[in-house]
Design a protein around this motif. Sequence first.
Motif, PDB file in Angstrom:
ATOM      1  N   PHE A  53       0.861  -1.182   0.000  1.00 29.63           N
ATOM      2  CA  PHE A  53       0.000   0.000   0.000  1.00 29.63           C
ATOM      3  C   PHE A  53       0.901   1.236   0.000  1.00 29.63           C
ATOM      4  CE2 PHE A  53      -2.570  -3.293   1.956  1.00 29.63           C
ATOM      5  CZ  PHE A  53      -3.824  -3.078   1.425  1.00 29.63           C
ATOM      6  N   GLY A  54       0.311   2.417  -0.324  1.00 33.15           N
ATOM      7  CA  GLY A  54       1.038   3.666  -0.087  1.00 33.15           C
ATOM      8  C   GLY A  54       1.870   4.151  -1.258  1.00 33.15           C
ATOM      9  N   CYS A  55       2.916   4.904  -0.925  1.00 34.13           N
ATOM     10  CA  CYS A  55       3.642   5.687  -1.932  1.00 34.13           C
ATOM     11  C   CYS A  55       4.803   4.916  -2.540  1.00 34.13           C
ATOM     12  CB  CYS A  55       4.133   6.987  -1.301  1.00 34.13           C
ATOM     13  SG  CYS A  55       5.395   6.714  -0.041  1.00 34.13           S
ATOM     14  N   GLN A  56       5.549   5.611  -3.396  1.00 38.33           N
ATOM     15  CA  GLN A  56       6.685   4.991  -4.093  1.00 38.33           C
ATOM     16  C   GLN A  56       7.763   4.539  -3.120  1.00 38.33           C
ATOM     17  OE1 GLN A  56       5.281   7.885  -4.926  1.00 38.33           O
ATOM     18  NE2 GLN A  56       4.793   7.861  -7.094  1.00 38.33           N
ATOM     19  N   MET A  57       7.878   5.209  -1.949  1.00 43.02           N
ATOM     20  CA  MET A  57       8.866   4.772  -0.962  1.00 43.02           C
ATOM     21  C   MET A  57       8.542   3.346  -0.521  1.00 43.02           C
ATOM     22  SD  MET A  57      11.226   6.716  -0.410  1.00 43.02           S
ATOM     23  CE  MET A  57      12.037   7.562   0.865  1.00 43.02           C
ATOM     24  N   ASN A  58       7.262   3.073  -0.313  1.00 41.64           N
ATOM     25  CA  ASN A  58       6.864   1.719   0.071  1.00 41.64           C
ATOM     26  C   ASN A  58       7.111   0.737  -1.063  1.00 41.64           C
ATOM     27  OD1 ASN A  58       6.107   2.232   2.680  1.00 41.64           O
ATOM     28  ND2 ASN A  58       4.025   1.434   2.449  1.00 41.64           N
ATOM     29  N   GLU A  59       6.824   1.168  -2.294  1.00 42.17           N
ATOM     30  CA  GLU A  59       7.085   0.282  -3.440  1.00 42.17           C
ATOM     31  C   GLU A  59       8.568  -0.058  -3.497  1.00 42.17           C
ATOM     32  OE1 GLU A  59       5.506   1.309  -7.325  1.00 42.17           O
ATOM     33  OE2 GLU A  59       3.879   2.372  -6.327  1.00 42.17           O
ATOM     34  N   ASN A  87       2.882  -4.517   3.312  1.00 45.76           N
ATOM     35  CA  ASN A  87       3.634  -3.279   3.528  1.00 45.76           C
ATOM     36  C   ASN A  87       2.635  -2.117   3.523  1.00 45.76           C
ATOM     37  OD1 ASN A  87       5.718  -1.512   3.864  1.00 45.76           O
ATOM     38  ND2 ASN A  87       6.655  -1.852   1.857  1.00 45.76           N
ATOM     39  N   THR A  88       2.457  -1.493   4.687  1.00 47.12           N
ATOM     40  CA  THR A  88       1.293  -0.627   4.903  1.00 47.12           C
ATOM     41  C   THR A  88       1.604   0.869   4.832  1.00 47.12           C
ATOM     42  OG1 THR A  88       1.771  -0.670   7.247  1.00 47.12           O
ATOM     43  CG2 THR A  88       0.190  -2.317   6.427  1.00 47.12           C
ATOM     44  N   CYS A  89       0.523   1.658   4.703  1.00 52.20           N
ATOM     45  CA  CYS A  89       0.579   3.122   4.645  1.00 52.20           C
ATOM     46  C   CYS A  89      -0.343   3.686   5.717  1.00 52.20           C
ATOM     47  CB  CYS A  89       0.111   3.570   3.263  1.00 52.20           C
ATOM     48  SG  CYS A  89      -0.125   5.348   3.095  1.00 52.20           S
ATOM     49  N   SER A  90       0.069   4.821   6.301  1.00 50.15           N
ATOM     50  CA  SER A  90      -0.726   5.447   7.365  1.00 50.15           C
ATOM     51  C   SER A  90      -1.214   6.825   6.976  1.00 50.15           C
ATOM     52  CB  SER A  90       0.154   5.627   8.611  1.00 50.15           C
ATOM     53  OG  SER A  90       0.050   4.525   9.441  1.00 50.15           O
ATOM     54  N   VAL A  91      -1.006   7.238   5.725  1.00 55.50           N
ATOM     55  CA  VAL A  91      -1.146   8.658   5.416  1.00 55.50           C
ATOM     56  C   VAL A  91      -2.581   9.171   5.587  1.00 55.50           C
ATOM     57  CG1 VAL A  91      -1.485   8.638   2.880  1.00 55.50           C
ATOM     58  CG2 VAL A  91      -0.088  10.425   3.953  1.00 55.50           C
ATOM     59  N   ARG A  92      -3.541   8.325   5.262  1.00 57.27           N
ATOM     60  CA  ARG A  92      -4.954   8.669   5.515  1.00 57.27           C
ATOM     61  C   ARG A  92      -5.623   7.487   6.200  1.00 57.27           C
ATOM     62  NH1 ARG A  92      -3.368  11.336   1.092  1.00 57.27           N
ATOM     63  NH2 ARG A  92      -3.173   9.346   0.031  1.00 57.27           N
ATOM     64  N   TYR A 138       6.446  11.070  11.645  1.00 58.93           N
ATOM     65  CA  TYR A 138       6.333  10.210  12.824  1.00 58.93           C
ATOM     66  C   TYR A 138       6.569   8.747  12.472  1.00 58.93           C
ATOM     67  CZ  TYR A 138       4.111  14.474  14.433  1.00 58.93           C
ATOM     68  OH  TYR A 138       3.855  15.784  14.728  1.00 58.93           O
ATOM     69  N   VAL A 139       6.197   8.338  11.258  1.00 59.58           N
ATOM     70  CA  VAL A 139       6.346   6.920  10.899  1.00 59.58           C
ATOM     71  C   VAL A 139       7.625   6.632  10.130  1.00 59.58           C
ATOM     72  CG1 VAL A 139       3.904   6.329  11.010  1.00 59.58           C
ATOM     73  CG2 VAL A 139       4.832   7.206   8.870  1.00 59.58           C
ATOM     74  N   ARG A 140       8.160   7.626   9.447  1.00 57.84           N
ATOM     75  CA  ARG A 140       9.378   7.407   8.655  1.00 57.84           C
ATOM     76  C   ARG A 140      10.622   7.935   9.362  1.00 57.84           C
ATOM     77  NH1 ARG A 140      10.013   4.297   3.927  1.00 57.84           N
ATOM     78  NH2 ARG A 140       7.926   3.559   3.616  1.00 57.84           N
ATOM     79  N   GLY A 158      12.566  10.403  -2.333  1.00 61.81           N
ATOM     80  CA  GLY A 158      12.708  10.878  -0.962  1.00 61.81           C
ATOM     81  C   GLY A 158      11.437  11.651  -0.627  1.00 61.81           C
ATOM     82  N   GLN A 159      11.112  11.788   0.663  1.00 63.73           N
ATOM     83  CA  GLN A 159       9.915  12.569   1.016  1.00 63.73           C
ATOM     84  C   GLN A 159      10.099  14.012   0.595  1.00 63.73           C
ATOM     85  OE1 GLN A 159       7.358  11.149   1.710  1.00 63.73           O
ATOM     86  NE2 GLN A 159       8.102   9.157   2.348  1.00 63.73           N
ATOM     87  N   ASN A 160      11.331  14.491   0.657  1.00 60.93           N
ATOM     88  CA  ASN A 160      11.651  15.837   0.187  1.00 60.93           C
ATOM     89  C   ASN A 160      13.088  15.798  -0.320  1.00 60.93           C
ATOM     90  OD1 ASN A 160      12.192  18.490  -0.216  1.00 60.93           O
ATOM     91  ND2 ASN A 160      12.069  19.085   1.926  1.00 60.93           N
TER      92      ASN A 160
END
Length: 433
Positions: free
Chosen positions: A10-16, A46-51, A163-165, A195-197
């Motif tokens: 689940f989630g963003c490219q970082m998780n992929e 592999n999970t996502c917490s964003v929403r 908080y999670v990364r 990267g997140q940023n």
Amino acid sequence: MAKKFYILTFGCQMNEYDSEVLESILASDGYIMTDKPEDADLAVINTCSVRQKAESRAMARIGQIAALKKDMPALKVIVAGCMAKRAGQAIIDDLPGVDYVVGPDYIPEIPDIIASTDSERVYIDEKAEATGLARGINPGRVTGFLAITKGCENYCSYCIVPYVRGSMRSRPSKSIIAELKILQDMGAKDITLLGQNVNSYRDDSLDFPSLLQRIAPDSPSRLRFLTSHPKDMSDELIACFAELPSLCQSLHLPLQAGSDKILEVMNRGYTSGHYLGLINKLRQAAPNISLTTDLIVGFPGETDDDFEQTLKLVKEIKYDSAFMFRYSVRPGTKAAELDDDVPEAEKIDRLNRLIAVQQEISSEQNTRWIGRSLEVLIEKRSRREPFWPQGKTRGGQSVLIKNNDQLNAGDLIMVEIESSKAKTLFGLFEKFA
Ligand code: SAH
Ligand code: SF4
Ligand code: F3S
């Protein structure tokens, strides 16, 4: 018989990316991948917490997979990634069928964790270093991700990611260059630095534009990066789009909201005026640059007027496409202390209005390519009849090729664009690039 593993991401490219790293490690340990958890010895979610929605969907799926253990007691079930980090032991308390809970920093260690007989069940502390992600094998794709930083320290008030990364850590440029080579040797022709940023990358004196300048000459012909923060988008970085031939003219620059009042409470660190200035500079440096963004509607305190300002800016900027979300309260964030005062029905209404406006702009933006000859990298075949070869332009637009059935993933070709829809271009093969 070889052991089998199943990974659901689940989630963003970082998780992929993290899932790909795990896939490569498991494959080099002799595991074989399966797309059916019923056939697996090891299942990783592999999970996502964003929403909240991302978490609810993951929990439902984890419940189904953990239930398989009734008939398959040897199956190991691992909850990994951002929700693992956020919820920790509570996941095992809710779903006792889960064997291990593993935060993002521990994903490469999953094979060791399951091999050891005296493992703990929860691994969620933060690791100091940003290395450990270099992989031996890439699952063999035409496109590849390469993480250059971990974590984020921007603390946008709505966002759970810091908080999670964890804190922001940059990978040494040497290990980035080594991984770039591995990806290229595996056939990747279009590489996205992640990267997140990414703009806040730093390795001693090397900042992000200098990193790009250093690696661009040795990268494949297509290099991209994701995600950029408008507050750190420097003139040097903008100049890279004009100066580095391998850097694709395509940028994801999250705006989030058009109202300065909301941007301030979001702790984004820029105004709409600053953001518009960046867009102008980018279009001066690279006139055909493709721009995409993220937008949130219904943030606490967002009035009709604030929302209208988002609509106005979106109409003015004309993004090629946008990811649009309803605000979702994330426990522990600053914004969670504010009153979530935009009613759900109003959030849905604003989101629908925004999507309709952007859909029209996306269609209009895509017509600008008609009649032009564009470079396309073939990635796969379209899933719909007549199963035309499908690829991406340097700008990131999806293209279907109508007149050549012989093309294969990895072919770099020139295509004359004939027609377009909001999400797709249609064209004719001209020649190999
Ligand atoms: N690091 C990236 C991606 C962060 S998450 C960045 O800074 O852009 C991807 C997107 O999810 C964000 O850009 C934001 O638009 C959205 N998002 C994050 N938290 C959210 C929340 N609590 N509610 C709704 N959308 C959210
Ligand atoms: Fe979240 Fe902001 Fe960091 Fe992006 S920059 S991950 S939105 S805190
Ligand atoms: Fe989700 Fe974690 Fe990415 S929260 S958006 S998977 S960094």
